[in-house]
Design a protein around this motif. Structure first.
Motif, PDB file in Angstrom:
ATOM      1  N   ASN A 203       0.822  -1.202   0.000  1.00  0.00           N
ATOM      2  CA  ASN A 203       0.000   0.000   0.000  1.00  0.00           C
ATOM      3  C   ASN A 203       0.862   1.261   0.000  1.00  0.00           C
ATOM      4  O   ASN A 203       0.525   2.255  -0.642  1.00  0.00           O
ATOM      5  N   LEU A 204       1.998   1.196   0.692  1.00  0.00           N
ATOM      6  CA  LEU A 204       2.924   2.342   0.675  1.00  0.00           C
ATOM      7  C   LEU A 204       3.465   2.538  -0.744  1.00  0.00           C
ATOM      8  O   LEU A 204       3.557   3.655  -1.255  1.00  0.00           O
ATOM      9  N   TYR A 205       3.802   1.420  -1.312  1.00  0.00           N
ATOM     10  CA  TYR A 205       4.363   1.474  -2.681  1.00  0.00           C
ATOM     11  C   TYR A 205       3.327   2.031  -3.655  1.00  0.00           C
ATOM     12  O   TYR A 205       3.626   2.912  -4.466  1.00  0.00           O
ATOM     13  N   SER A 206       2.107   1.583  -3.567  1.00  0.00           N
ATOM     14  CA  SER A 206       1.098   2.048  -4.517  1.00  0.00           C
ATOM     15  C   SER A 206       0.784   3.517  -4.292  1.00  0.00           C
ATOM     16  O   SER A 206       0.513   4.254  -5.238  1.00  0.00           O
ATOM     17  N   ASP A 207       0.864   3.935  -3.057  1.00  0.00           N
ATOM     18  CA  ASP A 207       0.653   5.350  -2.787  1.00  0.00           C
ATOM     19  C   ASP A 207       1.754   6.192  -3.420  1.00  0.00           C
ATOM     20  O   ASP A 207       1.510   7.226  -4.040  1.00  0.00           O
ATOM     21  N   PHE A 208       2.991   5.679  -3.297  1.00  0.00           N
ATOM     22  CA  PHE A 208       4.127   6.367  -3.912  1.00  0.00           C
ATOM     23  C   PHE A 208       3.922   6.475  -5.429  1.00  0.00           C
ATOM     24  O   PHE A 208       4.102   7.529  -6.027  1.00  0.00           O
TER      25      PHE A 208
ATOM     26  N   PRO B  30     -10.345   1.843  -9.986  1.00  0.00           N
ATOM     27  CA  PRO B  30     -10.818   2.066  -8.602  1.00  0.00           C
ATOM     28  C   PRO B  30      -9.823   2.889  -7.789  1.00  0.00           C
ATOM     29  O   PRO B  30     -10.222   3.788  -7.038  1.00  0.00           O
ATOM     30  N   ALA B  31      -8.544   2.607  -7.980  1.00  0.00           N
ATOM     31  CA  ALA B  31      -7.526   3.285  -7.182  1.00  0.00           C
ATOM     32  C   ALA B  31      -7.481   4.773  -7.506  1.00  0.00           C
ATOM     33  O   ALA B  31      -7.326   5.620  -6.640  1.00  0.00           O
TER      34      ALA B  31
ATOM     35  N   ASP C  10     -11.198   1.700   0.124  1.00  0.00           N
ATOM     36  CA  ASP C  10     -11.312   1.752   1.574  1.00  0.00           C
ATOM     37  C   ASP C  10     -10.008   2.272   2.176  1.00  0.00           C
ATOM     38  O   ASP C  10      -8.921   1.939   1.689  1.00  0.00           O
ATOM     39  N   PRO C  11     -10.121   3.028   3.209  1.00  0.00           N
ATOM     40  CA  PRO C  11      -8.881   3.546   3.818  1.00  0.00           C
ATOM     41  C   PRO C  11      -8.223   2.500   4.720  1.00  0.00           C
ATOM     42  O   PRO C  11      -8.873   1.577   5.209  1.00  0.00           O
ATOM     43  N   VAL C  12      -6.948   2.666   4.908  1.00  0.00           N
ATOM     44  CA  VAL C  12      -6.213   1.812   5.840  1.00  0.00           C
ATOM     45  C   VAL C  12      -5.158   2.701   6.500  1.00  0.00           C
ATOM     46  O   VAL C  12      -4.589   3.579   5.868  1.00  0.00           O
TER      47      VAL C  12
ATOM     48  N   ASN D 238      -6.471   1.310   0.561  1.00  0.00           N
ATOM     49  CA  ASN D 238      -6.100  -0.100   0.735  1.00  0.00           C
ATOM     50  C   ASN D 238      -6.246  -0.875  -0.571  1.00  0.00           C
ATOM     51  O   ASN D 238      -7.196  -1.594  -0.808  1.00  0.00           O
ATOM     52  N   LEU D 239      -5.262  -0.695  -1.424  1.00  0.00           N
ATOM     53  CA  LEU D 239      -5.255  -1.418  -2.703  1.00  0.00           C
ATOM     54  C   LEU D 239      -5.008  -2.904  -2.468  1.00  0.00           C
ATOM     55  O   LEU D 239      -5.483  -3.771  -3.194  1.00  0.00           O
ATOM     56  N   TYR D 240      -4.267  -3.182  -1.413  1.00  0.00           N
ATOM     57  CA  TYR D 240      -3.945  -4.576  -1.080  1.00  0.00           C
ATOM     58  C   TYR D 240      -5.226  -5.393  -0.880  1.00  0.00           C
ATOM     59  O   TYR D 240      -5.359  -6.499  -1.393  1.00  0.00           O
ATOM     60  N   ALA D 241      -6.171  -4.785  -0.189  1.00  0.00           N
ATOM     61  CA  ALA D 241      -7.428  -5.493   0.062  1.00  0.00           C
ATOM     62  C   ALA D 241      -8.138  -5.806  -1.244  1.00  0.00           C
ATOM     63  O   ALA D 241      -8.732  -6.871  -1.424  1.00  0.00           O
ATOM     64  N   GLU D 242      -8.013  -4.857  -2.158  1.00  0.00           N
ATOM     65  CA  GLU D 242      -8.606  -5.043  -3.466  1.00  0.00           C
ATOM     66  C   GLU D 242      -7.987  -6.253  -4.172  1.00  0.00           C
ATOM     67  O   GLU D 242      -8.654  -7.069  -4.793  1.00  0.00           O
TER      68      GLU D 242
END
Lengths: 251, 226, 644
Positions: free
Chosen positions: B49-54, B131-132, B138-140, B149-153
């Protein structure tokens, strides 16, 4: 040997064609493929039917006149062999053999199995030469050429311009043929003065003629009866890139 | 036409565009895969999730996205133009044809493989990127900071067998596409040499298989082990 | 009529230079006003067309193949001679001249042959400049090999396909001029008549082989470079399309045909395997360097071998007859082509031939392999062995090759003077098409040399002398002479199409071939030749009554094409027989059994036959008229060849 032939018959350029089936008997395994067709044609003539038109001339694998797409392969099933050098011993008694002309928009059918390959001549005319007039040239030994280079140029120069590369290529691309000439002349010192213009003009003409684009499938080299290598195609592209980058030719 | 457009609208020029964009897309695969390896960390998706945010907020990455899009666009556009041209180059097909005697299946079906990959790509973007980027996830909370929370996806998607199947098939298509495409790109650029070409071919094969296996491992991992 | 060879005065070595100075020139601005027709695109035709266009003339070039690059020069294997003396082994222009005259058994014109040797050196320079990839040494300089009939290495070569590489050079020069618009190229177009206006050759009538349209082309001069007539024998090493029609129709319009009986039979060809055979394949002469020629000693052994009762390996060394080594201990297997061919025929006639038909002799490499090892032999001859195996399905490393002589080249052709002009003003003949510089026998690697010499370096100069003397005014193709010729061509085609008989063209051609081969082949005699003349006339009559040509003229009609060619062969064959009958001597490729030495060698009669026999047409079924051009040998001493 008794065989069944399925042959493409087409009256002329503007007519539609179709496959026609001919049974043929008593073929000797020592006959060449074209001699087998000769036998069929003699039969047809005596029966008062039109013989099958097909291109052929030297019948020793060098003039490049013979063609024929036999059983789904350019020049038939034997590798490194022109149709005229293909012998019937490579077929079995009872076989069905399909014979079609080269298929390409740039090679329209004249009649039956004869196609028009003049597009190749026009590509050569676009630049497949070194501009020297007769006379006034230096002594033949004035410019030494390393044997390895001369041999490589020779390998490219062995192209017999038969068109099997186009016929075999899924895309109907003529690039193996064009690259053979481009490479031969680009490798030799004599060809240097015109190397950029040559590749630019020959590629342009190749495109005008309506050949397809190479996608590096490799069927051309695999079916080439004289073994022209794919390395030549890479060389053509190097020449093309260099020419487009460095030449001062504007369209 | 000026010399530039003339160069890149010739058959040879278009193939050069395809090879350059193709190799560029290969480099993207590497970056994408390296990032996605975060998914294998057993940390509940934190690193991913950190990586995807970056990736979503870094200016350089966002710029490169447009370059990537252009790469795809040119690759696909030239493929379409050349394919149409190549079909026109043989208007009447052979009644009996045995191309398998002289060439590999993958090399002859790059268009088909490319189309499968494109379809896969659309599904893939629909799954995750849209979606992202646009819908919001959803937030995490990670270290008291709120991330999406892309991981949840990912976990959700790969629990469904048909998604897994689509992804695995997509990667098989990609592998075959690359097996021909990687070494073909070098040939198109004129890089054919007795010393180096065997290495390029071997490397290309290994690259295609390893990269696609690694990608395919992700849905399988989530389906079976998470 | 006295034939004037127009050989310039002066010492041999200065004739050509002097001549080039003496002849008239057309100034560059005027050249573009002249149009020249070149028929044929082999080495002579392509090189002439290209060079003339470079000079500024407008050229129309014709070939029956689909591309000019397919002319049969392409099939030449061995090489091209040139007096370069790159090997420092004592070669010179004079030596090449000497070897060529001697090899031709003293039946060629000294001045022409000397000029050929002179310009040979320029040919190599020209070809290299065009990008012809000749074989090279590691140091980068050109390589040479030795060839029959010479004691020096002066043959330049490009692996086994020198002809193709040289022709591609000439073809590229041709293409360049086509691109410049100086040459208009007409492929798939066959010349069917020559048009003469006011005594000068002014054009040709052709048939478009795609549409069948009969068309006229007008010009200021016509060059025929249409090759030889070896296909009169049906089976030969020529291409299937090689024909004599252009030259023959010129003959019928008044051009003289010289020495038609001089044919070269090449000793090392793959034998005929059946009645269906369409063509014979040559195996390079170089094989005789290591192969040993033999047949079984007795007829009985040969018979048992042919029936398959015994195998080759069953024949003991003592039961083999290495007849060339036995008869010619000095030269052995390396005797010249004509001698080797005749001896093969002789042993087969005795019933000692091998193979299913009994018309073959062995060429055995077993000893060479034992001596030099398999690798050495495979490196030297690998590609030839491969070709042999492809055709015969037999492995020559394990079993001896079977070979037999085959028709290969014709030394005769249209009579030309020193300028290569026929006796018809404005009609030129170049390459194998003319009666040439080779006398009664051509040496290996000399055909390519002559074709390119004529095309690049002789005709482009000498034609100017003719054109400079005539106005640039054009003759319209509406001229009655053109219309008449067109009608004659069309009428002939209609006639062929209307017979609708019972025999095919090939059938007639094969029968003609048998007659020619049996009576006018490797050995000839008066009785056989007389019979052959009768047979040919009978066959010709039958042809015009009973041939079957299907289809119509207005289409691509390969049967009609063949019929036209065979119709001409049926007339030409008779002239060959006529010439062979009249030449009461043996020389080179012409061997009359009545004229031989006690050792069965060719016996020349220099007193009575040191002349060129040039025949004038007087009508089909009429006796042709013989004109003689005496051959003067001012530099060479005539001797009897011996190879013992």
């Amino acid at each position: 040997m008794d065989l069944t032939l399925k042959v493409w018959r087409q009256k002329d350029r503007n007519s539609a064609g179709q496959m026609v089936t001919y049974p043929i008997k008593g073929i000797s395994p020592d006959m060449s493929f074209l001699e087998m067709l000769d036998v069929l044609n003699e039969d047809l003539l005596l029966r008062g039917e039109e013989p099958i038109a097909f291109d052929h001339d030297c019948r020793e694998g060098i003039c490049g006149m013979c063609s024929l797409f036999i059983n789904g392969r350019a020049h038939g099933p034997e590798r490194g062999t022109t149709t005229c050098q293909l012998h019937m011993r490579h077929f079995a008694d009872g076989d069905t053999i399909t014979i079609e002309p080269w298929r390409a928009a740039a090679f329209p059918v004249h009649k039956d199995l004869i196609v028009d390959r003049s597009a190749f001549d026009r590509i050569q005319q676009a630049g497949g030469y070194i501009s020297v007039n007769t006379g006034g040239v230096p002594d033949a030994n004035e410019i030494p050429i390393a044997k390895s280079v001369a041999d490589k140029a020779f390998d490219a120069a062995t192209c017999i311009q038969c068109g099997a590369c186009v016929a075999a290529c899924k895309n109907g691309s003529a690039i193996l043929f064009v690259s053979a000439k481009v490479s031969q002349l680009a490798l030799l010192p004599q060809g240097q003065t015109e190397r950029y213009t040559r590749v630019e003009n020959m590629v342009a003409q190749m495109d005008i003629e309506g050949f397809g684009s190479c996608t590096n499938i490799g069927s051309c080299a695999a079916e080439c009866p004289v073994g022209i290598s794919l390395e030549n195609i890479a060389m053509l592209r190097r020449e093309f890139i260099a020419a487009k980058a460095a030449s001062e030719n504007l369209p | 036409m000026n010399w530039f457009t003339k160069t890149f609208s010739s058959t040879v020029g278009r193939k050069i565009v395809m090879s350059v964009t193709g190799l560029f897309l290969c480099s993207f695969l590497v970056v994408h895969l390296l990032g996605n390896l975060q998914l294998f960390r057993n940390d509940g998706g934190e690193a991913f999730n950190l990586y995807s945010d970056f990736m979503a907020h870094n200016g350089l990455i966002r710029t490169m996205e447009w370059v990537l899009l252009a790469g795809f666009a040119f690759h696909i556009y030239d493929a379409l133009v050349l394919t149409r041209r190549n079909q026109a180059a043989r208007p009447i097909p052979y009644q009996n044809n045995h191309p398998e005697e002289n060439s590999s299946w993958a090399s002859r079906n790059m268009g088909l493989l490319g189309t499968v990959i494109l379809v896969f790509l659309i599904i893939h973007l629909y799954n995750f990127l849209i979606p992202a980027r646009f819908d919001g996830l959803d937030p995490v909370n990670i270290d008291d900071v709120e991330y999406e929370n892309l991981y949840a996806e990912v976990v959700y998607a790969f629990k469904q067998w048909w998604y897994v199947l689509i992804y695995v098939l997509g990667m098989i298509a990609l592998a075959y596409h690359l097996i021909h495409g990687f070494q073909s790109a070098f040939q198109t650029l004129g890089l054919n040499h007795k010393k180096y070409t065997p290495f390029i071919q071997m490397f290309g094969y290994a690259f295609s298989v390893i990269v696609c296996l690694a990608f395919a491992a992700i849905p399988l991992y989530f389906f079976f082990f998470v | 009529m006295v034939l004037d060879s127009k050989v310039p005065e002066g010492p041999l070595a200065e004739k050509w230079d002097k001549h080039k100075f003496d002849i008239k020139l057309v100034n560059p601005a005027n050249k573009r006003k002249y149009e020249i027709i070149v028929v044929g695109t082999g080495l002579a035709g392509a090189s002439a067309a290209a060079t003339l266009a470079e000079l500024g003339y407008n050229v129309k070039s014709f070939c029956f193949q689909d591309s000019p690059r397919r002319a049969h020069s392409i099939a030449a294997q061995g090489g091209i001679n040139a007096a370069k003396n790159y090997q420092n082994d004592g070669d010179s222009v004079y030596r090449l001249f000497y070897d060529t005259i001697k090899g031709g058994d003293y039946r060629s014109r000294e001045a022409n042959t000397y000029r050929l040797a002179q310009v040979s050196v320029n040919i190599i320079d020209q070809c290299v400049a065009q990008g012809v990839p000749f074989a090279r040494e590691y140091g980068g300089l050109l390589a040479n090999r030795s060839f029959g009939g010479a004691q020096v290495s002066r043959t330049f070569y490009a692996r086994g396909q020198t002809g193709q590489q040289l022709l591609l050079g000439a073809y590229s020069a041709l293409n360049r001029q086509i691109a410049y618009g100086k040459i208009k190229m007409f492929p798939r177009t066959e010349m069917l008549d020559l048009v003469i206006v006011d005594g000068q050759a002014r054009g040709i009538v052709v048939r478009n082989l795609i549409t069948g349209a009969v068309e006229s082309h007008s010009a200021h001069a016509v060059i025929l470079a249409t090759g030889g007539y070896g296909n009169v024998f049906f089976l030969s090493t020529n291409a299937m399309g090689s024909n004599a029609t252009a030259a023959w129709r010129a003959y019928k319009k008044g051009a003289f045909f010289a020495n038609p009986c001089y044919t070269q039979i090449h000793p090392t060809c793959i034998p005929v395997s059946g009645e269906y055979q369409s063509k014979l394949t040559l195996m390079s002469e170089s094989l005789r360097n290591d192969g040993r020629v033999w047949v079984p000693k007795t007829v009985e052994t040969a018979q048992r071998l042919r029936k398959g009762e015994i195998k080759v390996s069953d024949i003991a060394e003592a039961d083999r007859d290495y007849y060339l080594e036995r008869k010619y201990p000095a030269f052995g297997n390396l005797v010249p082509r004509d001698v080797a061919s005749r001896n093969a025929k002789q042993v087969c006639d005795e019933g000692r031939g091998v193979g299913a038909t009994g018309l073959a002799v062995f060429l055995d490499f077993a000893d060479a392999i034992k001596r030099d090892g398999l690798n050495a032999i495979s490196q030297k001859y690998g590609n030839l062995f491969e070709m042999y195996e492809k055709i015969t399905d037999e492995n020559p490393y394990e079993r001896p090759m079977r070979i037999y002589p085959a028709v290969h080249y014709t030394m005769g052709g249209l009579w030309v003077d020193y300028n290569l002009m026929t006796n018809v003003p404005g009609l030129y003949a170049a390459g194998e098409c003319n009666f040439s510089d080779h006398g009664a026998n051509r040496l290996g690697a000399s055909a390519l040399m002559q074709g390119l010499a004529d095309g690049y370096f002789v005709i482009p100069y000498t034609i100017g002398d003719y054109l400079a003397r005539m106005p640039a005014t054009k003759v319209s193709t509406d001229h009655p002479a053109f219309k008449e010729a067109e009608q004659a061509v069309a009428a002939k085609n209609s006639q062929l199409l209307s017979i609708n008989g019972t025999r095919t063209v090939d059938d007639f051609h094969k029968e003609l071939g048998h007659i020619m081969w049996n009576y006018c082949g490797m050995a000839r005699n008066a009785e056989g030749l007389t019979l052959a003349r009768k047979e040919i006339r009978r066959l010709r009559d039958e042809f015009w009554r009973d041939v079957r040509v299907t289809g119509v003229n207005e289409e691509l009609n390969q049967t009609l094409e063949k019929a036209n060619r065979v119709a001409d062969f049926l007339e030409l064959g008779e002239l060959m027989v006529e010439d062979a009958l009249h030449r009461e001597e043996s020389c080179g490729g012409h061997f009359r059994e009545e004229h031989q030495t006690p050792e069965n060698e060719a016996l020349r009669d220099d007193e009575h036959f040191a002349y060129v026999a040039a025949w004038e047409f007087t009508g089909v079924n009429n006796e042709p008229v013989l004109h003689k051009e005496e051959l003067k040998f001012e530099n060479m001493k005539l001797t009897q060849r011996s190879y013992k």
